[in-house]
Design a protein around this motif. Sequence first.
Motif, PDB file in Angstrom:
ATOM      1  N   SER A 136     -25.440  30.533  37.243  1.00  0.00           N
ATOM      2  CA  SER A 136     -25.147  29.470  36.289  1.00  0.00           C
ATOM      3  C   SER A 136     -25.983  29.607  35.025  1.00  0.00           C
ATOM      4  CB  SER A 136     -25.387  28.101  36.940  1.00  0.00           C
ATOM      5  OG  SER A 136     -24.570  27.954  38.094  1.00  0.00           O
ATOM      6  N   GLU A 137     -25.596  28.877  34.012  1.00  0.00           N
ATOM      7  CA  GLU A 137     -26.307  28.877  32.733  1.00  0.00           C
ATOM      8  C   GLU A 137     -27.344  27.753  32.709  1.00  0.00           C
ATOM      9  OE1 GLU A 137     -25.655  31.148  30.162  1.00  0.00           O
ATOM     10  OE2 GLU A 137     -24.458  32.129  31.704  1.00  0.00           O
TER      11      GLU A 137
ATOM     12  N   HIS B  70     -17.766  30.961  25.583  1.00  0.00           N
ATOM     13  CA  HIS B  70     -18.211  32.331  25.865  1.00  0.00           C
ATOM     14  C   HIS B  70     -17.139  33.301  25.359  1.00  0.00           C
ATOM     15  CE1 HIS B  70     -19.249  35.893  28.331  1.00  0.00           C
ATOM     16  NE2 HIS B  70     -20.480  35.397  28.280  1.00  0.00           N
TER      17      HIS B  70
ATOM     18  N   TYR C 177     -22.517  25.816  31.906  1.00  0.00           N
ATOM     19  CA  TYR C 177     -21.532  26.448  32.780  1.00  0.00           C
ATOM     20  C   TYR C 177     -22.138  26.642  34.166  1.00  0.00           C
ATOM     21  CZ  TYR C 177     -18.543  30.034  34.835  1.00  0.00           C
ATOM     22  OH  TYR C 177     -17.729  30.741  35.679  1.00  0.00           O
ATOM     23  N   ARG C 178     -21.398  26.249  35.198  1.00  0.00           N
ATOM     24  CA  ARG C 178     -21.835  26.422  36.581  1.00  0.00           C
ATOM     25  C   ARG C 178     -20.831  27.336  37.289  1.00  0.00           C
ATOM     26  NH1 ARG C 178     -26.748  25.169  35.458  1.00  0.00           N
ATOM     27  NH2 ARG C 178     -27.117  22.985  34.920  1.00  0.00           N
ATOM     28  N   SER C 179     -21.303  28.499  37.725  1.00  0.00           N
ATOM     29  CA  SER C 179     -20.418  29.474  38.355  1.00  0.00           C
ATOM     30  C   SER C 179     -20.246  29.174  39.843  1.00  0.00           C
ATOM     31  CB  SER C 179     -20.991  30.881  38.174  1.00  0.00           C
ATOM     32  OG  SER C 179     -20.281  31.816  38.954  1.00  0.00           O
TER      33      SER C 179
ATOM     34  N   GLN D 146     -19.943  31.323  42.014  1.00  0.00           N
ATOM     35  CA  GLN D 146     -20.722  32.343  42.720  1.00  0.00           C
ATOM     36  C   GLN D 146     -22.223  32.061  42.690  1.00  0.00           C
ATOM     37  OE1 GLN D 146     -18.237  33.199  40.489  1.00  0.00           O
ATOM     38  NE2 GLN D 146     -16.795  33.608  42.178  1.00  0.00           N
TER      39      GLN D 146
END
Length: 228
Positions: free
Chosen positions: A185-186, A205, A178-180, A182
């Motif tokens: 990221s994971e 999630h 997952y890339r946020s 903001q």
Amino acid sequence: MTRTFKLLGPQAVDNDYVNSQQLHPKTKKFTDHSKVVSTEILRERHGNATTKLMVLKYKATETEQLKEMLKAKYHQVHERLAACNAKQTCALCEEGWKSLGLKCYYFSTDKLNWTQGRDLCVEKGGHLVIITNQPEQEFVASQIGETHWIGLNDLETEGQWMWVNNHPLNERDVTFWYRSPQGISEPDTWKQEDPAGENCVALGHEEGITNKWFDASCHKLKQFICEK
């Protein structure tokens, strides 16, 4: 002509012997350093060759094991295909499992921690799912409505992600972290819930995203995906 010989005394004989030794001293014994160096080089080369042979032997053993595994898988698939032809059906997977190509997937309804899910998959003759391509990722993501454990972890070495078959997740491999937007990221190894960090990976999630990878505490209870 008569030759006259002079008799020499003991002292004269000793002096002659000493003079002879001075003119012809004993040959000294020198260490042949070239031979010593050659021996050391040979020993080093022998050690290197032995190490290389051991590595090759290990790789050969791994290759043989993989060969046997693939052979068993081939026979298993062949038997199922034969059964399909006999019954004129093509259900390659057991009841409760879903198929994609030649693989079968089990989506649990029970919730277990990561280790328990891993062990149950082994009991069922498979392992926690190993996702290596986009079609497989899309397939498993389409089958779930909430977060599920997959077979990825860094339990042994922090930051070194390994699949349950002991193959590392390399930078060149396809990943679905997952890339946020903001910037958070994971994987993020969050430790507020578990001091040990987040060492196991789930597809999805708790907040509802089900098509990306998230690292999580291995002690959490989640559904899981098996593959064989």
